[in-house]
Design a protein around this motif. Structure first.
Motif, PDB file in Angstrom:
ATOM      1  N   SER A  41       4.344  -1.618   2.470  1.00 57.39           N
ATOM      2  CA  SER A  41       5.386  -2.577   1.889  1.00 57.39           C
ATOM      3  C   SER A  41       5.335  -2.188   0.274  1.00 57.39           C
ATOM      4  O   SER A  41       4.152  -1.931  -0.229  1.00 57.39           O
ATOM      5  CB  SER A  41       5.370  -4.068   2.169  1.00 57.39           C
ATOM      6  OG  SER A  41       4.227  -4.615   1.556  1.00 57.39           O
ATOM      7  N   GLU A  43       5.019  -4.562  -1.969  1.00 57.96           N
ATOM      8  CA  GLU A  43       3.894  -5.380  -2.375  1.00 57.96           C
ATOM      9  C   GLU A  43       2.425  -4.669  -2.129  1.00 57.96           C
ATOM     10  O   GLU A  43       1.782  -4.782  -2.747  1.00 57.96           O
ATOM     11  CB  GLU A  43       4.046  -6.613  -2.001  1.00 57.96           C
ATOM     12  CG  GLU A  43       5.662  -7.315  -2.082  1.00 57.96           C
ATOM     13  CD  GLU A  43       6.299  -7.124  -0.789  1.00 57.96           C
ATOM     14  OE1 GLU A  43       7.186  -7.778  -0.537  1.00 57.96           O
ATOM     15  OE2 GLU A  43       6.395  -6.049  -0.264  1.00 57.96           O
ATOM     16  N   GLN A  44       2.347  -4.385  -0.953  1.00 56.52           N
ATOM     17  CA  GLN A  44       1.019  -3.758  -0.397  1.00 56.52           C
ATOM     18  C   GLN A  44       0.578  -2.484  -1.361  1.00 56.52           C
ATOM     19  O   GLN A  44      -0.383  -2.352  -1.760  1.00 56.52           O
ATOM     20  CB  GLN A  44       0.975  -3.496   1.053  1.00 56.52           C
ATOM     21  CG  GLN A  44       1.147  -4.652   1.817  1.00 56.52           C
ATOM     22  CD  GLN A  44       1.192  -4.210   3.313  1.00 56.52           C
ATOM     23  OE1 GLN A  44       2.185  -3.164   3.389  1.00 56.52           O
ATOM     24  NE2 GLN A  44       0.723  -5.031   4.070  1.00 56.52           N
ATOM     25  N   SER A  68       7.015   3.632   0.004  1.00 50.02           N
ATOM     26  CA  SER A  68       7.246   2.291   0.265  1.00 50.02           C
ATOM     27  C   SER A  68       8.853   2.020   0.265  1.00 50.02           C
ATOM     28  O   SER A  68       9.311   0.964   0.800  1.00 50.02           O
ATOM     29  CB  SER A  68       6.619   1.193  -0.626  1.00 50.02           C
ATOM     30  OG  SER A  68       7.082   1.482  -1.731  1.00 50.02           O
ATOM     31  N   TYR A  71       9.995   1.656   3.561  1.00 52.23           N
ATOM     32  CA  TYR A  71       9.961   0.345   4.025  1.00 52.23           C
ATOM     33  C   TYR A  71      11.160  -0.373   3.664  1.00 52.23           C
ATOM     34  O   TYR A  71      11.606  -1.378   4.704  1.00 52.23           O
ATOM     35  CB  TYR A  71       8.691  -0.160   3.475  1.00 52.23           C
ATOM     36  CG  TYR A  71       8.397  -1.630   3.901  1.00 52.23           C
ATOM     37  CD1 TYR A  71       7.476  -1.917   5.062  1.00 52.23           C
ATOM     38  CD2 TYR A  71       8.995  -2.775   3.487  1.00 52.23           C
ATOM     39  CE1 TYR A  71       6.979  -3.177   5.518  1.00 52.23           C
ATOM     40  CE2 TYR A  71       8.716  -4.141   3.851  1.00 52.23           C
ATOM     41  CZ  TYR A  71       7.928  -4.327   4.874  1.00 52.23           C
ATOM     42  OH  TYR A  71       7.423  -5.542   5.071  1.00 52.23           O
ATOM     43  N   GLN A  72      11.631  -0.330   2.428  1.00 46.54           N
ATOM     44  CA  GLN A  72      12.826  -1.228   1.688  1.00 46.54           C
ATOM     45  C   GLN A  72      13.868  -0.958   2.646  1.00 46.54           C
ATOM     46  O   GLN A  72      14.818  -1.864   2.836  1.00 46.54           O
ATOM     47  CB  GLN A  72      12.656  -0.996   0.636  1.00 46.54           C
ATOM     48  CG  GLN A  72      11.702  -1.621  -0.498  1.00 46.54           C
ATOM     49  CD  GLN A  72      11.824  -3.333  -0.485  1.00 46.54           C
ATOM     50  OE1 GLN A  72      11.426  -3.882   0.793  1.00 46.54           O
ATOM     51  NE2 GLN A  72      12.438  -3.792  -1.205  1.00 46.54           N
ATOM     52  N   ARG A  75      13.967  -2.456   5.899  1.00 47.85           N
ATOM     53  CA  ARG A  75      14.014  -3.938   5.878  1.00 47.85           C
ATOM     54  C   ARG A  75      15.724  -3.899   5.661  1.00 47.85           C
ATOM     55  O   ARG A  75      16.236  -4.951   6.377  1.00 47.85           O
ATOM     56  CB  ARG A  75      13.248  -4.252   4.698  1.00 47.85           C
ATOM     57  CG  ARG A  75      13.427  -5.696   4.243  1.00 47.85           C
ATOM     58  CD  ARG A  75      12.544  -6.022   3.243  1.00 47.85           C
ATOM     59  NE  ARG A  75      12.658  -7.468   2.712  1.00 47.85           N
ATOM     60  CZ  ARG A  75      11.902  -7.739   1.661  1.00 47.85           C
ATOM     61  NH1 ARG A  75      11.098  -7.257   0.843  1.00 47.85           N
ATOM     62  NH2 ARG A  75      12.057  -9.264   1.192  1.00 47.85           N
ATOM     63  N   GLU A 108       7.349  -3.214  10.487  1.00 46.95           N
ATOM     64  CA  GLU A 108       7.516  -4.474   9.978  1.00 46.95           C
ATOM     65  C   GLU A 108       8.502  -4.603   9.067  1.00 46.95           C
ATOM     66  O   GLU A 108       9.245  -5.688   9.124  1.00 46.95           O
ATOM     67  CB  GLU A 108       5.830  -4.307   9.175  1.00 46.95           C
ATOM     68  CG  GLU A 108       6.008  -5.751   8.291  1.00 46.95           C
ATOM     69  CD  GLU A 108       4.930  -6.021   7.629  1.00 46.95           C
ATOM     70  OE1 GLU A 108       3.707  -5.764   8.098  1.00 46.95           O
ATOM     71  OE2 GLU A 108       5.116  -6.019   6.222  1.00 46.95           O
ATOM     72  N   GLY A 109       9.003  -3.615   8.448  1.00 43.34           N
ATOM     73  CA  GLY A 109      10.173  -3.740   7.497  1.00 43.34           C
ATOM     74  C   GLY A 109      11.442  -3.961   8.226  1.00 43.34           C
ATOM     75  O   GLY A 109      12.115  -4.730   7.724  1.00 43.34           O
ATOM     76  N   ARG A 112      11.300  -7.493   9.772  1.00 42.25           N
ATOM     77  CA  ARG A 112      11.305  -8.294   8.420  1.00 42.25           C
ATOM     78  C   ARG A 112      12.760  -8.576   8.084  1.00 42.25           C
ATOM     79  O   ARG A 112      13.314  -9.886   7.673  1.00 42.25           O
ATOM     80  CB  ARG A 112      10.441  -7.833   7.270  1.00 42.25           C
ATOM     81  CG  ARG A 112      10.528  -8.761   6.037  1.00 42.25           C
ATOM     82  CD  ARG A 112       9.551  -8.223   5.053  1.00 42.25           C
ATOM     83  NE  ARG A 112       9.331  -9.015   3.635  1.00 42.25           N
ATOM     84  CZ  ARG A 112       8.770  -8.622   2.868  1.00 42.25           C
ATOM     85  NH1 ARG A 112       7.991  -7.568   2.990  1.00 42.25           N
ATOM     86  NH2 ARG A 112       8.736  -9.455   1.737  1.00 42.25           N
ATOM     87  N   ASN A 135       3.225  -7.495  13.887  1.00 40.32           N
ATOM     88  CA  ASN A 135       3.478  -8.017  12.479  1.00 40.32           C
ATOM     89  C   ASN A 135       4.241  -9.182  12.668  1.00 40.32           C
ATOM     90  O   ASN A 135       4.576  -9.781  13.602  1.00 40.32           O
ATOM     91  CB  ASN A 135       4.475  -6.972  11.838  1.00 40.32           C
ATOM     92  CG  ASN A 135       5.746  -6.785  12.466  1.00 40.32           C
ATOM     93  OD1 ASN A 135       6.559  -8.012  12.312  1.00 40.32           O
ATOM     94  ND2 ASN A 135       6.305  -5.759  12.972  1.00 40.32           N
ATOM     95  N   TYR A 137       6.775 -10.659  11.406  1.00 37.92           N
ATOM     96  CA  TYR A 137       7.993 -11.040  11.436  1.00 37.92           C
ATOM     97  C   TYR A 137       8.795 -10.686  13.036  1.00 37.92           C
ATOM     98  O   TYR A 137      10.281 -11.067  12.870  1.00 37.92           O
ATOM     99  CB  TYR A 137       8.734  -9.861  10.365  1.00 37.92           C
ATOM    100  CG  TYR A 137       8.160 -10.213   9.091  1.00 37.92           C
ATOM    101  CD1 TYR A 137       8.771 -11.204   8.186  1.00 37.92           C
ATOM    102  CD2 TYR A 137       7.312  -9.256   8.515  1.00 37.92           C
ATOM    103  CE1 TYR A 137       8.173 -11.344   6.920  1.00 37.92           C
ATOM    104  CE2 TYR A 137       7.014  -9.468   7.296  1.00 37.92           C
ATOM    105  CZ  TYR A 137       7.250 -10.708   6.720  1.00 37.92           C
ATOM    106  OH  TYR A 137       6.763 -10.698   5.510  1.00 37.92           O
TER     107      TYR A 137
END
Length: 251
Positions: A41, A43-44, A68, A71-72, A75, A108-109, A112, A135, A137
């Motif tokens: 992510s 953040e990570q 990442s 990932y967005q 999401r 996870e994305g 989430r 994950n 979510y």
């Protein structure tokens, strides 16, 4: 139950457990999201970059920060599909529910994004030698842990209205080419298959060479479409026939 003679029973039980649970929750169709578990992510990735000490670690962290972005997009895609595809309906029949492998990264994305839309989403995790916890979510009642890859693959395919494939490695390639082979041989519904990132897929797989060498037919290039954003993916899915409907299931 662990004997070779009881393997058929174990397979049947593993299939039925998830099937009954999904039916009970009114999950009649899904959109499957595959992609790398190794993509962090934002953040990570930012945290990893801040912790990096030597030049090699800094370069790896910068690459992770760049990746990442996918990932967005996963999401955003999970949120868009959940808001527009029928997962939020209140009549007990949920359509186009996001389903992933339940692990970290791209999976996870997507989960989430669905959670942020207030929609349920599914995690089909699997027992691996290196533990891969679900994950946070995925919807708890829709989080499963499979032992057999084959049964997990069946559940991915049997309710799918579409597939979204993000950048990934061997596991992602495995799932992608299995579904493309099923579509090519007319063994599954002709669902839309969307690949994210033109740069990635045109770098790692030379589909044009396969066609030029006669390994696939020219029409096989139409089995999928490559996009670069969640909104572009949604437009492609709708253009390719995505609707709120229940996939045909083989007897």
């Amino acid at each position: 139950m662990q004997s070779d003679e009881m393997r058929a029973m174990r397979l049947a039980l593993e299939f039925s457990k998830a099937d009954l649970a999904l039916n009970e929750k009114g999950i009649v169709s899904t959109i499957v999201v595959f992609g790398s578990s190794r993509i962090l992510s934002p953040e990570q990735a930012e945290e990893a970059l801040s912790r990096a000490q030597d030049s090699g670690a800094v370069e790896r962290a910068k690459k992770q920060k760049q990746l990442s972005a996918w990932y967005q997009e996963a999401r955003a895609f999970g949120r868009i599909v959940s808001e527009r595809g029928g997962a939020l309906t209140g009549d007990g029949q949920r359509q186009n529910v996001i389903v992933t492998g339940g692990g970290p990264g791209i999976m996870e994305g997507a989960n989430r994004g669905a959670a942020e839309a207030g929609a349920p989403s599914i995690g089909f995790n699997i027992v691996l030698p290196i533990e891969q916890p679900p994950n946070p979510y995925t919807t708890p009642d829709l989080t499963f842990c499979f032992h057999y890859f084959a049964i997990r693959k069946m559940h991915f395919a049997m309710r799918a209205n579409a597939l979204a494939i993000f950048p990934g490695g061997l596991g992602t390639m495995d799932e992608l080419f299995e579904i493309l082979a099923l579509k090519q041989t007319r063994k599954c519904a002709q669902m839309p298959v969307i690949l994210f990132s033109r740069e990635y897929w045109r770098t790692v797989v030379n589909f044009t060479a396969l066609e030029d060498l006669g390994m696939i037919d020219s029409q096989d290039a139409g089995l999928f479409e490559i996009v670069d954003s969640a909104e572009e993916a949604w437009d492609a899915l709708v253009r390719r026939g995505l609707t709120v409907h229940t996939p045909l299931r083989e007897p």
